[in-house]
Design a protein around this motif. Structure first.
Motif, PDB file in Angstrom:
ATOM      1  N   ALA A 106       0.902  -1.289  -0.247  1.00 62.55           N
ATOM      2  CA  ALA A 106      -0.174   0.037  -0.058  1.00 62.55           C
ATOM      3  C   ALA A 106       1.061   1.360  -0.023  1.00 62.55           C
ATOM      4  CB  ALA A 106      -0.917   0.028   1.136  1.00 62.55           C
ATOM      5  N   GLY A 107       0.621   2.204  -0.777  1.00 60.91           N
ATOM      6  CA  GLY A 107       1.222   3.485  -0.787  1.00 60.91           C
ATOM      7  C   GLY A 107       0.565   4.243   0.326  1.00 60.91           C
ATOM      8  N   VAL A 108       1.268   5.390   0.798  1.00 57.41           N
ATOM      9  CA  VAL A 108       1.245   6.068   1.835  1.00 57.41           C
ATOM     10  C   VAL A 108       0.826   7.620   1.446  1.00 57.41           C
ATOM     11  CG1 VAL A 108       1.906   6.752   4.242  1.00 57.41           C
ATOM     12  CG2 VAL A 108       2.304   4.599   3.369  1.00 57.41           C
ATOM     13  N   PHE A 109      -0.304   8.131   2.141  1.00 57.34           N
ATOM     14  CA  PHE A 109      -0.545   9.732   1.834  1.00 57.34           C
ATOM     15  C   PHE A 109       0.079  10.326   3.050  1.00 57.34           C
ATOM     16  CE2 PHE A 109      -3.076  13.608   1.815  1.00 57.34           C
ATOM     17  CZ  PHE A 109      -2.849  13.850   0.543  1.00 57.34           C
ATOM     18  N   SER A 110       1.085  10.942   3.157  1.00 58.48           N
ATOM     19  CA  SER A 110       1.717  11.820   4.247  1.00 58.48           C
ATOM     20  C   SER A 110       1.707  13.339   3.918  1.00 58.48           C
ATOM     21  CB  SER A 110       2.823  11.088   4.690  1.00 58.48           C
ATOM     22  OG  SER A 110       3.421  11.729   5.826  1.00 58.48           O
ATOM     23  N   ASN A 111       1.166  14.269   4.877  1.00 57.71           N
ATOM     24  CA  ASN A 111       1.582  15.766   4.621  1.00 57.71           C
ATOM     25  C   ASN A 111       1.502  16.064   3.124  1.00 57.71           C
ATOM     26  OD1 ASN A 111       2.320  18.163   5.883  1.00 57.71           O
ATOM     27  ND2 ASN A 111       4.438  17.709   5.598  1.00 57.71           N
ATOM     28  N   GLY A 112       0.606  15.831   2.496  1.00 55.71           N
ATOM     29  CA  GLY A 112       0.156  16.311   1.134  1.00 55.71           C
ATOM     30  C   GLY A 112       0.751  15.773   0.160  1.00 55.71           C
TER      31      GLY A 112
ATOM     32  N   TYR B 272       1.507  11.832  -1.778  1.00 54.63           N
ATOM     33  CA  TYR B 272       1.289  10.354  -1.765  1.00 54.63           C
ATOM     34  C   TYR B 272       2.756   9.640  -2.080  1.00 54.63           C
ATOM     35  CZ  TYR B 272      -0.183   5.631  -3.644  1.00 54.63           C
ATOM     36  OH  TYR B 272      -0.117   4.317  -3.554  1.00 54.63           O
ATOM     37  N   TYR B 273       3.192   8.549  -1.489  1.00 59.60           N
ATOM     38  CA  TYR B 273       4.457   8.177  -1.555  1.00 59.60           C
ATOM     39  C   TYR B 273       4.117   6.505  -2.064  1.00 59.60           C
ATOM     40  CZ  TYR B 273       6.364  11.680   1.282  1.00 59.60           C
ATOM     41  OH  TYR B 273       6.900  12.968   1.879  1.00 59.60           O
ATOM     42  N   SER B 274       4.964   6.295  -3.153  1.00 64.66           N
ATOM     43  CA  SER B 274       5.106   4.906  -3.556  1.00 64.66           C
ATOM     44  C   SER B 274       6.564   4.233  -3.120  1.00 64.66           C
ATOM     45  CB  SER B 274       4.780   4.908  -5.001  1.00 64.66           C
ATOM     46  OG  SER B 274       5.338   3.648  -5.659  1.00 64.66           O
ATOM     47  N   ILE B 275       6.721   3.370  -2.358  1.00 65.60           N
ATOM     48  CA  ILE B 275       7.882   3.027  -1.719  1.00 65.60           C
ATOM     49  C   ILE B 275       8.257   1.564  -2.751  1.00 65.60           C
ATOM     50  CG2 ILE B 275       9.057   2.282   0.172  1.00 65.60           C
ATOM     51  CD1 ILE B 275       7.665   5.073   0.191  1.00 65.60           C
ATOM     52  N   ASP B 276       9.382   1.746  -3.044  1.00 62.97           N
ATOM     53  CA  ASP B 276       9.870   0.471  -3.811  1.00 62.97           C
ATOM     54  C   ASP B 276      10.705  -0.516  -2.876  1.00 62.97           C
ATOM     55  OD1 ASP B 276      10.431  -1.001  -6.163  1.00 62.97           O
ATOM     56  OD2 ASP B 276      12.297   0.060  -6.693  1.00 62.97           O
ATOM     57  N   SER B 277      11.050  -1.504  -3.383  1.00 57.91           N
ATOM     58  CA  SER B 277      12.077  -2.532  -2.938  1.00 57.91           C
ATOM     59  C   SER B 277      13.353  -1.748  -2.665  1.00 57.91           C
ATOM     60  CB  SER B 277      12.229  -3.745  -3.451  1.00 57.91           C
ATOM     61  OG  SER B 277      13.479  -4.533  -3.280  1.00 57.91           O
ATOM     62  N   PHE B 278      14.175  -1.792  -1.588  1.00 60.49           N
ATOM     63  CA  PHE B 278      15.405  -1.267  -1.698  1.00 60.49           C
ATOM     64  C   PHE B 278      16.598  -2.173  -1.947  1.00 60.49           C
ATOM     65  CE2 PHE B 278      14.051   1.337   2.523  1.00 60.49           C
ATOM     66  CZ  PHE B 278      12.895   1.925   1.572  1.00 60.49           C
TER      67      PHE B 278
ATOM     68  N   ASP C  95       4.310   0.637  -6.314  1.00 60.92           N
ATOM     69  CA  ASP C  95       2.836   0.025  -5.720  1.00 60.92           C
ATOM     70  C   ASP C  95       2.486  -1.010  -6.497  1.00 60.92           C
ATOM     71  OD1 ASP C  95       2.410   2.171  -4.369  1.00 60.92           O
ATOM     72  OD2 ASP C  95       1.518   3.497  -5.883  1.00 60.92           O
ATOM     73  N   ILE C  96       3.203  -1.640  -7.372  1.00 60.14           N
ATOM     74  CA  ILE C  96       2.616  -3.025  -8.016  1.00 60.14           C
ATOM     75  C   ILE C  96       3.856  -4.045  -8.001  1.00 60.14           C
ATOM     76  CG2 ILE C  96       0.970  -1.839  -9.575  1.00 60.14           C
ATOM     77  CD1 ILE C  96       2.715  -2.124 -11.944  1.00 60.14           C
TER      78      ILE C  96
ATOM     79  N   TYR D  81      14.509   4.272  -4.575  1.00 58.54           N
ATOM     80  CA  TYR D  81      13.747   3.828  -3.483  1.00 58.54           C
ATOM     81  C   TYR D  81      12.364   4.247  -3.289  1.00 58.54           C
ATOM     82  CZ  TYR D  81      18.520   3.286  -1.542  1.00 58.54           C
ATOM     83  OH  TYR D  81      19.809   2.776  -1.257  1.00 58.54           O
ATOM     84  N   ALA D  82      11.896   5.259  -3.784  1.00 61.95           N
ATOM     85  CA  ALA D  82      10.543   5.463  -3.664  1.00 61.95           C
ATOM     86  C   ALA D  82      10.460   6.845  -4.806  1.00 61.95           C
ATOM     87  CB  ALA D  82      10.422   6.166  -2.133  1.00 61.95           C
ATOM     88  N   MET D  83       8.826   7.063  -4.794  1.00 63.91           N
ATOM     89  CA  MET D  83       8.565   8.022  -5.886  1.00 63.91           C
ATOM     90  C   MET D  83       7.327   8.576  -4.839  1.00 63.91           C
ATOM     91  SD  MET D  83       7.779   8.344  -9.984  1.00 63.91           S
ATOM     92  CE  MET D  83       6.685   6.969 -10.052  1.00 63.91           C
ATOM     93  N   ALA D  84       7.147   9.957  -5.207  1.00 62.08           N
ATOM     94  CA  ALA D  84       6.086  10.683  -4.471  1.00 62.08           C
ATOM     95  C   ALA D  84       5.276  11.580  -5.400  1.00 62.08           C
ATOM     96  CB  ALA D  84       6.524  11.648  -3.264  1.00 62.08           C
ATOM     97  N   MET D  85       3.994  11.933  -5.212  1.00 62.47           N
ATOM     98  CA  MET D  85       3.439  12.789  -6.211  1.00 62.47           C
ATOM     99  C   MET D  85       2.359  13.796  -5.224  1.00 62.47           C
ATOM    100  SD  MET D  85       0.198  12.120  -8.980  1.00 62.47           S
ATOM    101  CE  MET D  85      -0.712  12.196  -7.511  1.00 62.47           C
ATOM    102  N   GLN D  86       2.441  15.040  -5.424  1.00 65.50           N
ATOM    103  CA  GLN D  86       1.713  16.051  -5.000  1.00 65.50           C
ATOM    104  C   GLN D  86       0.854  16.645  -5.907  1.00 65.50           C
ATOM    105  OE1 GLN D  86       3.135  19.880  -3.386  1.00 65.50           O
ATOM    106  NE2 GLN D  86       2.653  19.018  -1.361  1.00 65.50           N
TER     107      GLN D  86
END
Length: 288
Positions: A30-36, A38-44, A175-176, A61-66
């Motif tokens: 699951a992605g996470v919405f935090s402080n405006g 949306y974060y998509s967290i990848d495998s490290f 996310d997938i 590591y991750a991608m975010a969108m606002q």
């Protein structure tokens, strides 16, 4: 009844502003919405450097969108620099970043690409078919991974996933899942624009200190954060899958998100006023 219906609209819009639901692909996590954001967290542990897997130069590591009424901003947390990597494995001696490819159709990447239904963001100079930096519609996509050093004997995502696992890594695409049918496992992922029509400009954000990003809350501590933004009205509303990667398809990250409609100012004021009235009425009832 009218008030109840308006209340439902108000609450649904508020809920929609703080959650993203994937309807195009099965989430790996699951992605996470935090402080405006949306974060998509990848495998490290799925960036490759030879037999070394995880924490490499190519790790994403991750991608975010606002989203706000005027702009959409994407940010990428990674070890891969904006300038890319200079390597003899690439035909031109250099591997850079690919484009950001967005699919709003609900179809697989292959299907939407063939019919020219994708959007693409050419945010850095690369081997894209885009003629200049910007936002493109009616996009068909292609891969430039082989000429950028992805030289596995079996040029496919299935082979990359197998290589990662054989070297004790965990393949994923944000996310997938790494095997999600959205991406055809039989070939490398299309990572740049092949053709399309430019519809607007993109701005590379050199200073990300004021964006209120916090990738570290998820343990994502890449050496760089690359961010870019563009006008909100250039993209449609609704659910999408977006992906990007270094040009060699080494560590693809995908986001399954939603772009919400931007309410008219009068609608926002009306809903805000309704929300105030509903809260006030509830308080009054509690005190009688």
């Amino acid at each position: 009844m009218l008030v109840n219906n308006l209340a439902k609209v108000f609450l649904s819009l508020v809920s929609a502003c703080v959650s993203f639901v994937s309807i195009l692909a099965k989430p790996a996590q699951a992605g996470v919405f935090s402080n405006g954001w949306y974060y998509s967290i990848d495998s490290f542990t799925d960036g490759l450097e030879g037999s070394r897997v995880g924490g490499t130069l190519y790790e994403v590591y991750a991608m975010a969108m606002q989203q706000n009424p005027d702009r959409v901003t994407f940010a990428i947390n990674t070890n891969f620099p904006l300038t890319g990597d200079f390597t003899p494995l690439a035909l031109d001696g250099h591997v850079g970043w690919s484009d950001l490819i967005l699919n709003f159709t609900g179809k697989s990447l292959d299907t939407a690409s063939v019919s020219g239904e994708l959007f693409g963001i050419n945010w850095v100079k690369n081997g894209s078919g885009a003629t200049e930096l910007g936002v493109y519609k009616n996009v068909t996509a292609k891969t430039i991974a082989p000429e950028n050093g992805m030289l596995l004997s079996d040029p496919s995502m299935r082979a990359i996933n197998r290589w990662v696992r054989s070297n004790k890594g965990t393949p994923a695409m944000g996310d997938i899942s790494a095997e999600d049918p959205y991406f055809n496992q039989n070939h490398l992922i299309q990572n740049v624009i092949a053709s399309g029509t430019k519809i607007g400009d993109v701005e590379l954000l050199n200073d990300v200190s004021n964006l209120r990003l916090d990738f570290s809350q998820f343990g994502a501590r890449g050496n760089y954060i690359h961010a870019f933004s563009f006008a909100r009205n250039l993209l449609p509303n609704g659910a999408f899958v977006a992906h990007t990667t270094p040009e060699c398809d080494n560590d693809v990250i995908a986001m399954a998100g939603v772009l919400q409609p931007v309410p008219e100012p009068s609608t926002i004021l009306s809903l805000a006023g309704l929300g105030f009235l509903l809260v006030t009425a509830k308080i009054k009832r509690q005190h009688h």
